[in-house]
Design a protein around this motif. Structure first.
Motif, PDB file in Angstrom:
ATOM      1  N   ILE A 163       2.399  30.700  23.361  1.00  0.00           N
ATOM      2  CA  ILE A 163       1.523  31.498  22.505  1.00  0.00           C
ATOM      3  C   ILE A 163       2.298  32.663  21.903  1.00  0.00           C
ATOM      4  N   MET A 164       3.140  33.257  22.723  1.00  0.00           N
ATOM      5  CA  MET A 164       3.914  34.406  22.244  1.00  0.00           C
ATOM      6  C   MET A 164       4.837  33.986  21.095  1.00  0.00           C
ATOM      7  N   ILE A 165       5.492  32.841  21.273  1.00  0.00           N
ATOM      8  CA  ILE A 165       6.431  32.409  20.227  1.00  0.00           C
ATOM      9  C   ILE A 165       5.673  32.093  18.945  1.00  0.00           C
ATOM     10  N   LEU A 166       4.489  31.488  19.093  1.00  0.00           N
ATOM     11  CA  LEU A 166       3.676  31.224  17.908  1.00  0.00           C
ATOM     12  C   LEU A 166       3.307  32.522  17.210  1.00  0.00           C
ATOM     13  N   GLY A 167       2.827  33.480  17.991  1.00  0.00           N
ATOM     14  CA  GLY A 167       2.434  34.763  17.407  1.00  0.00           C
ATOM     15  C   GLY A 167       3.610  35.456  16.758  1.00  0.00           C
TER      16      GLY A 167
ATOM     17  N   GLY B 167      12.135  30.969   4.383  1.00  0.00           N
ATOM     18  CA  GLY B 167      12.645  32.318   4.638  1.00  0.00           C
ATOM     19  C   GLY B 167      13.486  32.379   5.889  1.00  0.00           C
ATOM     20  N   ASN B 168      13.008  31.753   6.940  1.00  0.00           N
ATOM     21  CA  ASN B 168      13.767  31.806   8.190  1.00  0.00           C
ATOM     22  C   ASN B 168      15.122  31.143   8.042  1.00  0.00           C
TER      23      ASN B 168
ATOM     24  N   PHE C 103      25.543  34.704  16.409  1.00  0.00           N
ATOM     25  CA  PHE C 103      24.514  34.470  15.403  1.00  0.00           C
ATOM     26  C   PHE C 103      24.308  32.988  15.152  1.00  0.00           C
ATOM     27  N   LEU C 104      25.381  32.236  15.334  1.00  0.00           N
ATOM     28  CA  LEU C 104      25.231  30.777  15.254  1.00  0.00           C
ATOM     29  C   LEU C 104      24.261  30.284  16.316  1.00  0.00           C
ATOM     30  N   MET C 105      24.454  30.806  17.538  1.00  0.00           N
ATOM     31  CA  MET C 105      23.552  30.421  18.622  1.00  0.00           C
ATOM     32  C   MET C 105      22.120  30.806  18.279  1.00  0.00           C
ATOM     33  N   LEU C 106      21.989  32.022  17.744  1.00  0.00           N
ATOM     34  CA  LEU C 106      20.663  32.493  17.346  1.00  0.00           C
ATOM     35  C   LEU C 106      20.039  31.548  16.329  1.00  0.00           C
ATOM     36  N   GLU C 107      20.874  31.095  15.383  1.00  0.00           N
ATOM     37  CA  GLU C 107      20.335  30.221  14.343  1.00  0.00           C
ATOM     38  C   GLU C 107      19.932  28.867  14.895  1.00  0.00           C
TER      39      GLU C 107
ATOM     40  N   ILE D 117      12.870  26.866  16.968  1.00  0.00           N
ATOM     41  CA  ILE D 117      11.575  27.547  16.981  1.00  0.00           C
ATOM     42  C   ILE D 117      10.795  27.256  15.705  1.00  0.00           C
ATOM     43  N   GLN D 118      11.490  27.272  14.569  1.00  0.00           N
ATOM     44  CA  GLN D 118      10.771  27.048  13.325  1.00  0.00           C
ATOM     45  C   GLN D 118      10.237  25.627  13.242  1.00  0.00           C
ATOM     46  N   ALA D 119      11.023  24.683  13.720  1.00  0.00           N
ATOM     47  CA  ALA D 119      10.537  23.300  13.739  1.00  0.00           C
ATOM     48  C   ALA D 119       9.307  23.190  14.625  1.00  0.00           C
ATOM     49  N   PHE D 120       9.390  23.822  15.770  1.00  0.00           N
ATOM     50  CA  PHE D 120       8.283  23.794  16.729  1.00  0.00           C
ATOM     51  C   PHE D 120       7.049  24.462  16.128  1.00  0.00           C
ATOM     52  N   VAL D 121       7.274  25.629  15.500  1.00  0.00           N
ATOM     53  CA  VAL D 121       6.153  26.380  14.935  1.00  0.00           C
ATOM     54  C   VAL D 121       5.495  25.590  13.810  1.00  0.00           C
TER      55      VAL D 121
END
Lengths: 70, 167, 298
Positions: free
Chosen positions: A47-51, C224-225, C262-266, C272-276
């Motif tokens: 939930i946190m990551i979504l938010g 954007g991400n 920063f590569l790791m971050l990306e 995360i973006q795919a998941f979101v």
């Protein structure tokens, strides 16, 4: 030219304030929630990551705007 | 605006089509298999679980059966022992009763015999006494018959007793 | 330093413009298709290797879909998993060294013919350090030329055109995905609840606006991400070049070390973006998709 650069900087700079505060609140609340009942850490994390993604998107919009400004 | 963002409907359509193609291929070749495998696996797992519960049930039933059997055996043994006790007791009582009966019978026959013997003895005694009395009476009679006075007295006494008995 | 907001045109295929981002997205799609066919071809009962990864992804979304929508959610799992796999593949391909740095110099003439005299040997070594080696000329170029994009009319020397560009660093891709998702959401809503029932959601005109803003937010979030990630990587890799103004090889090597975290971050952001994206699709779906036995969740 100078003003354009200023506009770019201001767009992302001001635009990042709100999401910054929001991310802090989300993270803090998530930590509080995990501290209160650690057995649902996984769900809270999701939930946190979504938010966070929602909140971060606002900053991203600002970034896009600042990139669009020519 | 759209131009500066690089938005181009043709490119967008191309991306959409390629995504659709990707979706079709993944679904057709990969996800269907994964779905099947997952279903199969979950079915296998649930079957295993069902088997496990079944086995547990059976084990439990078996244990209960065993316990029941043991209990039954124990009860039977107890019952047998009780029966044996009862039987022993009844035999004892029977024996006692038999013995008592036998004793009673013996006693009774003994009594009877005693009685008989007694009667016989009495009879003998009375016989002896009779003969004794007869001989004494004969003796006395023979002694007294010669005496008329005594005869008269005797007649008188008997008349007297007759009279008495008549009244 | 300048990174174009829009994808650069590589060449025209008939009348179809092949840009660097669509090239990358095709590569990603092709990669996924090949992997899917290979994995699906010799599918094993006991999963191993990459099959395990796919099963994990599938199971993850199946669990979430059933959690949000019940048993009805199961039929959307392929869509969610495809979205996730496509986006994460594109994102991670975009982070790879060489994407954005490997490119060609175009002397902008009339024809979109590609000038393949570029892509020097430095770039061939797939190292993060290589990323900045080209950002620098591009940067100088951008500083020199007020006209920002590769379609600059006045020829201030050759323009650097990267051969690859993260597929999601292109609004065309992200908006294509967003529009597909929104169309599917509404089609499923109409299918499950009926047209009149579905339209009842939009009595308030603001709701209609919100649907369009969903598309915008979907598209711009992902774009954007990823785009910001690319800007960040380029900026970090070429930070010494930008600060000092000297285009030294040593700065490039240093930039390689700086850019590593920063590569790791990306990579993380790409996941995360795919998941979101998939999660938002699921939650918007559950908003309109009416299951038989229960009201949709919120």
């Amino acid at each position: 030219m100078e003003l354009t650069q200023l506009a770019k900087a201001l767009a992302i700079g001001i635009g990042a304030i709100g999401p910054g505060i929001g991310l802090g609140i989300i993270g803090g609340k998530a930590v509080e929630a995990v501290g209160r009942n650690p057995e649902v850490t996984g769900q809270i994390r999701t939930i946190m990551i979504l938010g966070m993604a929602f909140t971060e998107a606002v900053a991203i919009y600002a970034l896009v705007i600042s990139l669009i400004i020519q | 605006m759209l131009e500066s963002l690089g938005i181009n409907p043709v490119l967008m359509l191309a991306q959409a089509i390629s995504f659709g193609l990707l979706y079709y291929v993944l679904n057709r070749f990969l996800f269907s298999q994964i779905r099947g495998a997952l279903e199969e696996r979950s079915a296998a797992v649930s079957k295993t679980l069902a088997d496990k519960t079944e086995i547990e049930h059976r084990l439990q039933a078996f244990e209960q059966e065993q316990k029941a059997a043991q209990k039954k055996v124990a009860e039977e043994v107890q019952k047998m022992m009780l029966d044996a006790k009862d039987a022993a007791a009844s035999t004892k009582a029977e024996l006692v009763a038999k013995a008592k009966d036998a004793a009673d019978a013996e006693f009774a026959t003994a009594q009877k015999r005693i009685e008989q013997e007694k009667v016989a003895a009495e009879a003998e005694v009375s016989k002896h006494a009779k003969t004794l009395a007869q001989s004494i009476v004969q003796q006395l009679l023979s002694e007294k018959a010669s005496d008329p006075q005594w005869q008269q007295e005797q007649i008188k006494a008997s008349l007297e007793s007759l009279k008495q008995s008549k009244s | 330093m300048h990174i174009s907001l829009k994808p650069e045109l590589l060449f025209n295929l008939g009348s179809f413009p092949v840009t660097n981002s669509i090239l990358t997205s095709w590569i990603g799609t092709l990669l996924l298709i090949v992997i899917a066919i290979v994995v699906g071809g010799n599918f094993k009962r006991i999963p191993a290797g990459i099959q395990h990864v796919f099963e994990m992804v599938y199971e993850m979304f199946e669990g979430m879909a059933t959690e949000v929508m019940g048993a009805a959610g199961k039929k959307f799992v392929p869509l969610l998993a495809t979205l996730f796999l496509f986006i994460i593949t594109s994102n991670w391909l975009g982070v790879l060294p060489g994407v954005g740095s490997l490119g060609i110099y175009e002397t902008h003439a009339a024809a979109p013919a590609k000038d393949t005299h570029a892509a020097p040997a430095k770039d061939a070594q797939a190292k993060p350090a290589a990323k900045d080696a080209h950002a620098a000329p591009a940067a100088k170029d951008a500083h020199a030329a007020p006209a920002k994009d590769s379609h600059a009319k006045d020829d201030h020397g050759p323009v650097f055109v990267p051969l690859f560009r993260g597929a999601n660093a292109d609004l065309n891709t992200t908006f294509a995905l967003a529009i597909i998702v929104m169309v599917i959401i509404h089609v499923m809503g109409i299918k499950s609840a009926g047209l009149s029932h579905h339209l009842a959601h939009f009595k308030n005109p603001l709701e209609i606006v919100s649907e369009f803003s969903k598309i915008l937010s979907f598209g711009f979030r992902l774009f954007g991400n990823v785009f910001a990630g690319e800007v960040l990587l380029t900026a970090m890799a070429s930070i010494f070049v930008i600060i000092t103004g000297n285009n030294l090889l040593a700065y490039g090597a240093l930039g390689g070390f700086i850019v590593f975290p920063f590569l790791m971050l990306e990579f993380f952001v790409g996941f995360i973006q795919a998941f979101v994206f998939a999660m938002l699709t699921l939650s918007f779906l559950s908003l309109f998709y009416k299951t038989e036995n229960s009201e949709p969740h919120h």
